[in-house]
Design an enzyme around this catalytic site. Sequence first.
Site, PDB file in Angstrom:
ATOM      1  CB  THR A  37      -0.872   0.045   1.270  1.00 56.17           C
ATOM      2  OG1 THR A  37      -0.016   0.273   2.401  1.00 56.17           O
ATOM      3  CG2 THR A  37      -1.661  -1.257   1.459  1.00 56.17           C
ATOM      4  CG  ASP A  60      -5.631  -7.003   0.079  1.00 53.82           C
ATOM      5  OD1 ASP A  60      -5.650  -7.093   1.324  1.00 53.82           O
ATOM      6  OD2 ASP A  60      -6.313  -6.188  -0.564  1.00 53.82           O
ATOM      7  CB  ILE A  61      -4.098  -9.942   4.901  1.00 52.84           C
ATOM      8  CG1 ILE A  61      -4.372  -8.505   5.345  1.00 52.84           C
ATOM      9  CG2 ILE A  61      -2.624 -10.283   4.980  1.00 52.84           C
ATOM     10  CD1 ILE A  61      -4.077  -8.254   6.824  1.00 52.84           C
ATOM     11  CB  THR A 101      -6.342  -3.754   6.261  1.00 57.58           C
ATOM     12  OG1 THR A 101      -6.328  -3.602   4.846  1.00 57.58           O
ATOM     13  CG2 THR A 101      -4.964  -4.209   6.722  1.00 57.58           C
ATOM     14  CB  THR A 131      -1.476  -0.319  18.967  1.00 53.39           C
ATOM     15  OG1 THR A 131      -1.363   0.982  19.514  1.00 53.39           O
ATOM     16  CG2 THR A 131      -2.957  -0.572  18.698  1.00 53.39           C
ATOM     17  CG  ASP A 132       0.275   2.340  23.484  1.00 51.14           C
ATOM     18  OD1 ASP A 132      -0.155   2.647  22.360  1.00 51.14           O
ATOM     19  OD2 ASP A 132       1.117   3.035  24.095  1.00 51.14           O
ATOM     20  CD  GLU A 133      -3.058   4.860  18.901  1.00 52.91           C
ATOM     21  OE1 GLU A 133      -4.179   5.017  18.406  1.00 52.91           O
ATOM     22  OE2 GLU A 133      -2.045   5.414  18.473  1.00 52.91           O
ATOM     23  CE1 TYR A 156      -3.670   1.136  13.879  1.00 49.44           C
ATOM     24  CE2 TYR A 156      -3.465   2.437  15.893  1.00 49.44           C
ATOM     25  CZ  TYR A 156      -2.999   1.441  15.051  1.00 49.44           C
ATOM     26  OH  TYR A 156      -1.855   0.732  15.393  1.00 49.44           O
ATOM     27  CE  LYS A 160      -3.162  -3.410  15.377  1.00 54.95           C
ATOM     28  NZ  LYS A 160      -2.424  -4.265  14.398  1.00 54.95           N
ATOM     29  CE  LYS A 195       1.363   6.244  11.126  1.00 59.86           C
ATOM     30  NZ  LYS A 195       1.970   4.993  10.779  1.00 59.86           N
ATOM     31  CG  LEU A 196       5.017  14.215  16.300  1.00 59.71           C
ATOM     32  CD1 LEU A 196       4.170  15.434  16.001  1.00 59.71           C
ATOM     33  CD2 LEU A 196       5.085  14.002  17.816  1.00 59.71           C
ATOM     34  CG  ASP A 286      -6.693  18.417  19.536  1.00 61.80           C
ATOM     35  OD1 ASP A 286      -5.813  17.668  19.075  1.00 61.80           O
ATOM     36  OD2 ASP A 286      -6.938  18.509  20.760  1.00 61.80           O
TER      37      ASP A 286
HETATM   38  P1  NAD Z   1       2.959   0.712   8.439  1.00 64.67           P
HETATM   39  O1  NAD Z   1       1.719   1.442   8.053  1.00 64.67           O
HETATM   40  O2  NAD Z   1       4.270   1.390   8.339  1.00 64.67           O
HETATM   41  O3  NAD Z   1       3.080  -0.636   7.579  1.00 64.67           O
HETATM   42  C1  NAD Z   1       1.999  -1.481   7.354  1.00 64.67           C
HETATM   43  C2  NAD Z   1       2.391  -2.477   6.267  1.00 64.67           C
HETATM   44  O4  NAD Z   1       1.265  -3.348   6.049  1.00 64.67           O
HETATM   45  C3  NAD Z   1       2.727  -1.828   4.922  1.00 64.67           C
HETATM   46  O5  NAD Z   1       3.884  -2.422   4.373  1.00 64.67           O
HETATM   47  C4  NAD Z   1       1.507  -2.123   4.060  1.00 64.67           C
HETATM   48  O6  NAD Z   1       1.816  -2.250   2.665  1.00 64.67           O
HETATM   49  C5  NAD Z   1       1.038  -3.450   4.648  1.00 64.67           C
HETATM   50  N1  NAD Z   1      -0.399  -3.658   4.438  1.00 64.67           N
HETATM   51  C6  NAD Z   1      -1.407  -2.785   4.693  1.00 64.67           C
HETATM   52  N2  NAD Z   1      -2.594  -3.331   4.337  1.00 64.67           N
HETATM   53  C7  NAD Z   1      -2.329  -4.575   3.881  1.00 64.67           C
HETATM   54  C8  NAD Z   1      -3.134  -5.634   3.382  1.00 64.67           C
HETATM   55  N3  NAD Z   1      -4.473  -5.499   3.274  1.00 64.67           N
HETATM   56  N4  NAD Z   1      -2.544  -6.799   3.011  1.00 64.67           N
HETATM   57  C9  NAD Z   1      -1.190  -6.945   3.124  1.00 64.67           C
HETATM   58  N5  NAD Z   1      -0.372  -5.962   3.561  1.00 64.67           N
HETATM   59  C10 NAD Z   1      -0.935  -4.793   3.939  1.00 64.67           C
HETATM   60  O7  NAD Z   1       2.691   0.185   9.914  1.00 64.67           O
HETATM   61  P2  NAD Z   1       3.698   0.056  11.163  1.00 64.67           P
HETATM   62  O8  NAD Z   1       3.758   1.350  11.853  1.00 64.67           O
HETATM   63  O9  NAD Z   1       4.933  -0.608  10.715  1.00 64.67           O
HETATM   64  O10 NAD Z   1       2.849  -0.931  12.095  1.00 64.67           O
HETATM   65  C11 NAD Z   1       2.964  -2.343  11.953  1.00 64.67           C
HETATM   66  C12 NAD Z   1       2.073  -3.012  12.972  1.00 64.67           C
HETATM   67  O11 NAD Z   1       2.463  -2.630  14.282  1.00 64.67           O
HETATM   68  C13 NAD Z   1       0.600  -2.614  12.843  1.00 64.67           C
HETATM   69  O12 NAD Z   1      -0.185  -3.749  13.113  1.00 64.67           O
HETATM   70  C14 NAD Z   1       0.414  -1.560  13.918  1.00 64.67           C
HETATM   71  O13 NAD Z   1      -0.930  -1.554  14.386  1.00 64.67           O
HETATM   72  C15 NAD Z   1       1.361  -2.055  14.982  1.00 64.67           C
HETATM   73  N6  NAD Z   1       1.919  -1.017  15.865  1.00 64.67           N
HETATM   74  C16 NAD Z   1       2.493   0.101  15.352  1.00 64.67           C
HETATM   75  C17 NAD Z   1       3.082   1.030  16.211  1.00 64.67           C
HETATM   76  C18 NAD Z   1       3.767   2.277  15.703  1.00 64.67           C
HETATM   77  O14 NAD Z   1       4.162   3.114  16.510  1.00 64.67           O
HETATM   78  N7  NAD Z   1       3.962   2.440  14.416  1.00 64.67           N
HETATM   79  C19 NAD Z   1       3.060   0.807  17.590  1.00 64.67           C
HETATM   80  C20 NAD Z   1       2.443  -0.355  18.082  1.00 64.67           C
HETATM   81  C21 NAD Z   1       1.883  -1.277  17.200  1.00 64.67           C
HETATM   82  O1  DAU Z   2       0.726   4.112  20.498  1.00 64.98           O
HETATM   83  C1  DAU Z   2       1.007   3.297  19.404  1.00 64.98           C
HETATM   84  C2  DAU Z   2       0.494   3.959  18.147  1.00 64.98           C
HETATM   85  O2  DAU Z   2       1.363   5.060  17.883  1.00 64.98           O
HETATM   86  C3  DAU Z   2       0.435   3.026  16.943  1.00 64.98           C
HETATM   87  O3  DAU Z   2      -0.475   2.004  17.190  1.00 64.98           O
HETATM   88  C4  DAU Z   2       0.035   3.788  15.674  1.00 64.98           C
HETATM   89  O4  DAU Z   2       0.083   2.922  14.555  1.00 64.98           O
HETATM   90  C5  DAU Z   2       1.008   4.934  15.478  1.00 64.98           C
HETATM   91  O5  DAU Z   2       0.603   5.702  14.352  1.00 64.98           O
HETATM   92  C6  DAU Z   2       1.073   5.821  16.726  1.00 64.98           C
HETATM   93  O6  DAU Z   2      -0.191   6.536  16.908  1.00 64.98           O
HETATM   94  P1  DAU Z   2      -0.220   8.076  17.339  1.00 64.98           P
HETATM   95  O7  DAU Z   2      -1.502   8.662  16.899  1.00 64.98           O
HETATM   96  O8  DAU Z   2       0.168   8.249  18.756  1.00 64.98           O
HETATM   97  O9  DAU Z   2       1.025   8.615  16.435  1.00 64.98           O
HETATM   98  P2  DAU Z   2       1.195   9.947  15.550  1.00 64.98           P
HETATM   99  O10 DAU Z   2       2.632   9.989  15.130  1.00 64.98           O
HETATM  100  O11 DAU Z   2       0.157  10.067  14.486  1.00 64.98           O
HETATM  101  O12 DAU Z   2       0.942  11.112  16.607  1.00 64.98           O
HETATM  102  C7  DAU Z   2       1.740  11.246  17.766  1.00 64.98           C
HETATM  103  C8  DAU Z   2       1.240  12.448  18.530  1.00 64.98           C
HETATM  104  O13 DAU Z   2       1.522  13.628  17.777  1.00 64.98           O
HETATM  105  C9  DAU Z   2      -0.261  12.451  18.754  1.00 64.98           C
HETATM  106  O14 DAU Z   2      -0.558  13.032  20.037  1.00 64.98           O
HETATM  107  C10 DAU Z   2      -0.802  13.344  17.650  1.00 64.98           C
HETATM  108  C11 DAU Z   2       0.313  14.346  17.470  1.00 64.98           C
HETATM  109  N1  DAU Z   2       0.463  14.881  16.091  1.00 64.98           N
HETATM  110  C12 DAU Z   2       0.556  13.997  15.070  1.00 64.98           C
HETATM  111  C13 DAU Z   2       0.671  14.427  13.772  1.00 64.98           C
HETATM  112  C14 DAU Z   2       0.752  13.461  12.615  1.00 64.98           C
HETATM  113  C15 DAU Z   2       0.506  16.243  15.874  1.00 64.98           C
HETATM  114  O15 DAU Z   2       0.444  17.062  16.826  1.00 64.98           O
HETATM  115  N2  DAU Z   2       0.629  16.685  14.592  1.00 64.98           N
HETATM  116  C16 DAU Z   2       0.685  15.843  13.520  1.00 64.98           C
HETATM  117  O16 DAU Z   2       0.793  16.329  12.350  1.00 64.98           O
END
Ligand code: NAD
Ligand code: DAU
Length: 348
Positions: A37, A60-61, A101, A131-133, A156, A160, A195-196, A286
């Site tokens: 994606t 695609d899953i 997904t 995720t902790d969310e 989201y 999850k 992401k931030l 916000d």
């Molecule tokens: P990401 O968005 O960077 O990557 C997701 C990957 O999944 C991509 O390579 C995308 O192509 C693939 N994908 C999406 N839809 C698909 C589908 N239908 N079939 C097959 N592949 C598909 O995500 P990430 O940040 O690397 O997160 C990975 C996992 O970890 C997720 O399950 C997320 O919920 C979890 N997670 C993320 C964070 C974080 O901070 N990023 C924290 C805790 C948990």
């Molecule tokens: O806690 C784990 C999660 O962390 C994962 O499960 C998610 O996949 C991952 O995206 C992340 O979620 P958050 O919403 O916490 O991450 P994000 O980077 O989007 O935002 C972090 C913080 O920054 C949040 O309080 C929102 C804020 N933010 C984010 C963006 C993108 C801003 O203030 N401005 C922005 O433009």
Amino acid sequence: MKKILITGGAGFIGSHVVRRFVNRYPNYQIFNLDALTYAGNLENIKDIQDKPNYTFVKGDIVDESFINDLFSKHNFDGILHLAAESHVDRSIEDPLAFVKTNVVGTMNLLNVAKNQWKGNFEGKRFHHISTDEVYGSLGTEGLFTEDTPYDPNSPYSASKASSDHFVRAYGETYDLPYILTNCSNNYGPYHFPEKLIPLFINNIINNNPLPLYGDGNYTRDWLFVEDHAVAIDLVFHKGKNHETYNIGGFNEWKNIELVKLLCNLMDQKLGRIEGTSQELITYVKDRPGHDLRYAIDASKINKELGWKPSVTFEEGLEKTINWYLNNQEWLKNVTSGSYKDYYQKQYS
Ligand code: NAD
Ligand code: DAU
């Protein structure tokens, strides 16, 4: 030779997990299943593409018959499931994509694992990465433990949470040998600049505004992505079936404090006068339903498996900034095309 399926291995965290498993376990045959994606990128894993124990599968899953065919070709011993739609802001715009997904896709994987492993769960494992969310939002005090009730607030996190519940239900109902990990915010190389942290690094490089949501006093617990990959490896191999492990960085930051630190580090790296990048901070509308604070109690994984973060936030941020500065071509590639439309819609 064990056959291990890793989903989402072309994404941010998945690429670090796939790389670790391919390099560390030459006796495993690693299959990386990813739909590529907007968030998936083969550039993230090009260093391992020619390894003999590695196979990339584009798919695609959500596609049930494709998943059934893949499993009938390969009798996987283990599944590490990371594929997901992962960005909260996108889930607010298009919740159904997240249900497809994160919920239906996970269900398809659970069904094929259950059907294929039925009656012979010896040595098998379904590791669901979450995720902790799912726990919702904390006030100013307290930590999420493995026993904190689920209380998701965004589409989201609801998707999850739903997938976590299905994983647990398959364990209870069909004895599926699952394991769950719930982790806090990751940061590091190959993080998509929606992401931030990577968004703000990219905007600082390009002298663009830094859009901080609300008053900037929201709090997250940050973990270097390679430490998450180590924890996943440990839990996959040593964790107990039917258990959840929380993973966190013991590293809470208010967004505004984190952004100021990032600005100062970037000013140093870019040879700019201290304070230059902070001038780019712009308070914007916000995020709806914005969770105030996440913070993980990671004492279970620490006590039972001996895991703790190995990288301090200062070290991790420095590695991350250096990576983005040295990989500006990667940044340019992922921020061209559809990213521009997303950015315009989200921040205009
Ligand atoms: P990401 O968005 O960077 O990557 C997701 C990957 O999944 C991509 O390579 C995308 O192509 C693939 N994908 C999406 N839809 C698909 C589908 N239908 N079939 C097959 N592949 C598909 O995500 P990430 O940040 O690397 O997160 C990975 C996992 O970890 C997720 O399950 C997320 O919920 C979890 N997670 C993320 C964070 C974080 O901070 N990023 C924290 C805790 C948990
Ligand atoms: O806690 C784990 C999660 O962390 C994962 O499960 C998610 O996949 C991952 O995206 C992340 O979620 P958050 O919403 O916490 O991450 P994000 O980077 O989007 O935002 C972090 C913080 O920054 C949040 O309080 C929102 C804020 N933010 C984010 C963006 C993108 C801003 O203030 N401005 C922005 O433009």
